[in-house]
Design a protein around this motif. Structure first.
Motif, PDB file in Angstrom:
ATOM      1  N   ASP A 335       0.856  -1.185   0.000  1.00 34.43           N
ATOM      2  CA  ASP A 335       0.000   0.000   0.000  1.00 34.43           C
ATOM      3  C   ASP A 335       0.896   1.240   0.000  1.00 34.43           C
ATOM      4  O   ASP A 335       1.548   1.560   1.012  1.00 34.43           O
ATOM      5  CB  ASP A 335      -0.900  -0.019   1.228  1.00 34.43           C
ATOM      6  CG  ASP A 335      -1.821   1.191   1.318  1.00 34.43           C
ATOM      7  OD1 ASP A 335      -1.677   2.121   0.488  1.00 34.43           O
ATOM      8  OD2 ASP A 335      -2.661   1.222   2.236  1.00 34.43           O
ATOM      9  N   ASN A 337       0.176   4.373   0.038  1.00 33.53           N
ATOM     10  CA  ASN A 337      -0.239   5.423   0.972  1.00 33.53           C
ATOM     11  C   ASN A 337       0.255   5.134   2.393  1.00 33.53           C
ATOM     12  O   ASN A 337       0.586   6.061   3.142  1.00 33.53           O
ATOM     13  CB  ASN A 337      -1.751   5.605   0.961  1.00 33.53           C
ATOM     14  CG  ASN A 337      -2.226   6.348  -0.272  1.00 33.53           C
ATOM     15  OD1 ASN A 337      -1.479   7.129  -0.867  1.00 33.53           O
ATOM     16  ND2 ASN A 337      -3.468   6.125  -0.680  1.00 33.53           N
ATOM     17  N   LYS A 340       3.917   6.074   2.383  1.00 32.29           N
ATOM     18  CA  LYS A 340       4.079   7.535   2.409  1.00 32.29           C
ATOM     19  C   LYS A 340       3.734   8.108   3.781  1.00 32.29           C
ATOM     20  O   LYS A 340       4.398   9.035   4.266  1.00 32.29           O
ATOM     21  CB  LYS A 340       3.209   8.180   1.329  1.00 32.29           C
ATOM     22  CG  LYS A 340       3.744   7.969  -0.079  1.00 32.29           C
ATOM     23  CD  LYS A 340       2.887   8.713  -1.105  1.00 32.29           C
ATOM     24  CE  LYS A 340       3.485   8.605  -2.497  1.00 32.29           C
ATOM     25  NZ  LYS A 340       2.686   9.334  -3.516  1.00 32.29           N
ATOM     26  N   ALA A 341       2.696   7.553   4.414  1.00 31.40           N
ATOM     27  CA  ALA A 341       2.289   8.041   5.725  1.00 31.40           C
ATOM     28  C   ALA A 341       3.390   7.790   6.763  1.00 31.40           C
ATOM     29  O   ALA A 341       3.699   8.664   7.588  1.00 31.40           O
ATOM     30  CB  ALA A 341       0.986   7.374   6.152  1.00 31.40           C
ATOM     31  N   LEU A 390      -3.544  10.735   5.232  1.00 27.48           N
ATOM     32  CA  LEU A 390      -3.335   9.644   4.277  1.00 27.48           C
ATOM     33  C   LEU A 390      -3.842   8.316   4.832  1.00 27.48           C
ATOM     34  O   LEU A 390      -4.471   7.522   4.119  1.00 27.48           O
ATOM     35  CB  LEU A 390      -1.857   9.521   3.932  1.00 27.48           C
ATOM     36  CG  LEU A 390      -1.338  10.301   2.737  1.00 27.48           C
ATOM     37  CD1 LEU A 390       0.178  10.161   2.621  1.00 27.48           C
ATOM     38  CD2 LEU A 390      -2.003   9.816   1.438  1.00 27.48           C
ATOM     39  N   SER A 393      -7.674   8.295   4.804  1.00 27.40           N
ATOM     40  CA  SER A 393      -8.224   8.127   3.453  1.00 27.40           C
ATOM     41  C   SER A 393      -8.002   6.718   2.917  1.00 27.40           C
ATOM     42  O   SER A 393      -8.698   6.280   1.997  1.00 27.40           O
ATOM     43  CB  SER A 393      -7.592   9.153   2.502  1.00 27.40           C
ATOM     44  OG  SER A 393      -6.198   8.903   2.348  1.00 27.40           O
ATOM     45  N   SER A 394      -7.029   6.002   3.490  1.00 32.39           N
ATOM     46  CA  SER A 394      -6.749   4.633   3.047  1.00 32.39           C
ATOM     47  C   SER A 394      -7.492   3.593   3.865  1.00 32.39           C
ATOM     48  O   SER A 394      -7.303   2.388   3.660  1.00 32.39           O
ATOM     49  CB  SER A 394      -5.243   4.358   3.138  1.00 32.39           C
ATOM     50  OG  SER A 394      -4.533   5.245   2.305  1.00 32.39           O
TER      51      SER A 394
END
Length: 582
Positions: A335, A337, A340-341, A390, A393-394
């Motif tokens: 994943d 995201n 990135k998180a 993030l 939203s995921s």
């Protein structure tokens, strides 16, 4: 009458005694005077002699200077185990160190990180960048006095290329044709231009007359790798002793003697000893007790130096990167995201603050000292609000009772694997706390050097905190190209198991050009894709800690690509000194 005579005799006796006492008293008085006189003169003579000696010493010191002297022994302590010094196989701190001292490569780095000839007298590149011609120096010998020729060079690289040998360096030599044209000339023909290819020529060359007699399947386990070693380096292996250390663990003591026929000149140190250790505590203790002259790879060197004024710091910043590698081929790190998180949640300065010394922050897959680095394309961190957004939203929802996020019944929990060294412990602890703030529950797994090597080789981790050696050239193919992600690949250095077709094309294009400006343009799409995919969190450039006991002279290394670069002028090191006239 008789009475009168007796009284007269007694009177005479008393008179005589009185005269004797008076005489002796005069003698004693005169002796005391003479003694005081003599002692006074002796004191004056001693004072004059002392002043004269002091003046002589002052004059002597003023006309003399301390200079390095040949001879002596050097004892270095390294964390790890000794298994194989053969440069075809050597990995790990101890094996690569011993290998560097016993073997020579075609090229090596000087103290400023510039490639210079080692066994090679010269090397040329054809206009197309595909054909490299190397000329060997004359009269180079192996430790057994046999001549080192182009045949040995050809044999070494063909052994590395042999899939049955399973050399960790095989991927760098795939598709390279190696051919000797005479005893001193070797030609390397590449399928395509690779600008970083000269850097591959720094690995050690092995003797054909020794290894060609051994069955291919037995080469890795041969005694010629760790006992009866024949190399061409500055030192020769004399003995390997295995003994129990004070803490009951097995340790090795590797004894090396000067190679009097070394092609760069006889080393100035007579003997070199490497002692292996399981951990830092016993290593530091032996340094403080003068059982060692140097140690490396330890944490908190400032504390060691503060406690011992005879220890000097020869540490250098490495052209390496300490990163957090997410294994993107497996959930939950497939994943983007989530990756990135986790990256946005980290403050790099906070993560490295516990190290206790300043570090150089790294914010790109390229080092900022290379032409491929673009300050406009960097990895953003330290934005906890965006990190939480993030995750939300995921679908990662915070469980307020546990403080851990969940998604479809799965908790945001994972393990972070790292070496059991203080530096990695401190960084790991900080990362755990910073990730906890966004609802991630992270457990740290600390491994010793041998265990870590195994975990890296098999990619046995979910997330790993580790360093990669990027070197002086920005060719990062080995770390990010998809061909390097599989366990079946010879290097397995793509620790994130990252795969991206656009990134692959950019990596191939960047390494196939020679003009730095063109290469920078070719590498730009890789940086863009890498930042979008976020397969890792870049943290900082590590320093190689090298602490040495005085006297120690002629260490001229200012920059290092790998830890073994400290040996680039080891034949000129001196560990003794003497006074000579100015």
């Amino acid at each position: 009458m008789l009475r009168k005579q007796r009284r007269k005799a007694e009177k005479s006796a008393l008179s005589a005694d009185s005269r004797i006492d008076q005489h002796l008293g005069n003698k004693v008085y005169r002796f005391e005077s003479v003694r005081r006189f003599m002692f006074g003169w002796i004191a004056i003579v001693l004072l004059i002699a002392g002043v004269t000696l002091y003046q002589f010493n002052v004059f002597y010191d003023a006309t003399r200077q301390v200079v390095p002297a040949k001879g002596g022994v050097f004892r270095e302590g390294i964390i790890g185990r000794f298994t194989n010094a053969n440069p075809v196989f050597a990995v790990g701190a101890v094996d690569t160190s011993v290998s560097k001292l016993l073997y020579s490569g075609l090229l090596k780095y000087d103290g400023n990180g510039t490639l210079v000839g080692d066994l090679a007298e010269s090397w040329t590149i054809d206009p197309g960048g595909k054909i490299y011609t190397v000329k060997l120096k004359k009269d180079v010998q192996w430790h057994d006095k046999k001549p080192l020729t182009a045949e040995d060079v050809e044999y070494t690289y063909k052994i590395i290329q042999n899939p049955d040998i399973k050399s960790p360096f095989r991927s760098s030599w795939e598709g390279v044709e190696v051919k000797k044209t005479d005893d001193r000339t070797i030609i390397f023909t590449l399928k395509g231009s690779i600008s970083s290819f000269p850097h591959y020529l720094t690995n050690g060359i092995i003797p054909k007359h020794i290894f060609s007699k051994i069955d291919t399947q037995q080469i890795r386990s041969s005694s010629h790798n760790n006992q009866d070693v024949i190399g061409s380096g500055p030192f020769k292996l004399t003995k390997v002793e295995v003994k129990k250390s004070d803490d009951g663990r097995t340790a090795e003591r590797i004894s090396l003697a000067t190679n009097t026929n070394y092609h760069l000149g006889r080393p100035k140190i007579n003997q070199y000893f490497i002692q292996t250790y399981k951990g830092e505590d016993s290593l530091i203790r032996d340094l403080n007790q003068s059982r060692l002259d140097a140690i490396n790879g330890v944490s908190n060197p400032e504390k060691i130096i503060a406690q011992n004024d005879k220890i000097v710091d020869m540490s250098r910043i490495l052209t390496s990167q300490v990163n957090v590698f997410f294994k993107v081929s497996e959930p939950p790190f497939n994943d983007v995201n989530l990756r990135k998180a986790l990256t946005l949640a980290v403050d790099r300065k906070e993560a490295t603050k516990g190290l206790g010394y300043p570090v150089k922050i790294s914010d790109s897959p390229f080092l900022d000292t290379t032409f491929a680095y673009d300050k406009k394309q960097i990895q953003k961190t330290d934005d906890i609000n965006k990190a939480n957004a993030l995750l939300e939203s995921s679908g990662w929802v915070m469980n307020k009772s546990t403080g851990v996020r969940e998604k479809a019944g799965q908790k945001l929990e994972f393990s972070l694997t790292a070496r059991s060294l203080d530096d990695y412990k401190k960084v790991s602890e900080s990362l755990v706390q910073q990730w906890k703030a966004i609802g991630a529950n992270v457990r740290v797994i600390l491994l010793d050097e041998e265990e870590m090597q195994s975990a890296i080789a098999t990619h046995n981790y979910s997330v790993v905190l580790s360093a990669i050696s990027l070197g002086y050239d920005p060719d990062v193919f080995a770390f990010w190209h998809s061909s390097q992600k599989n366990i079946g690949s010879s290097t397995k250095l793509n620790l994130s198991e990252y795969s991206s077709k656009p990134a692959d094309i950019a990596l191939e294009g960047g390494r196939s050009r020679s003009d730095p400006s063109v290469r920078a343009v070719k590498y730009a799409p890789f940086t863009t894709n890498w930042l979008n995919d976020n397969p890792a969190l870049t943290l900082y450039q590590p320093r190689y800690v090298f602490l040495v006991r005085e006297p120690f002279y002629n260490f001229n290394t200012t920059t290092m690509s790998a830890s073994t670069d400290r040996y680039n002028n080891v034949h000129n090191w001196t560990v003794k000194d003497k006074k000579v006239r100015k």
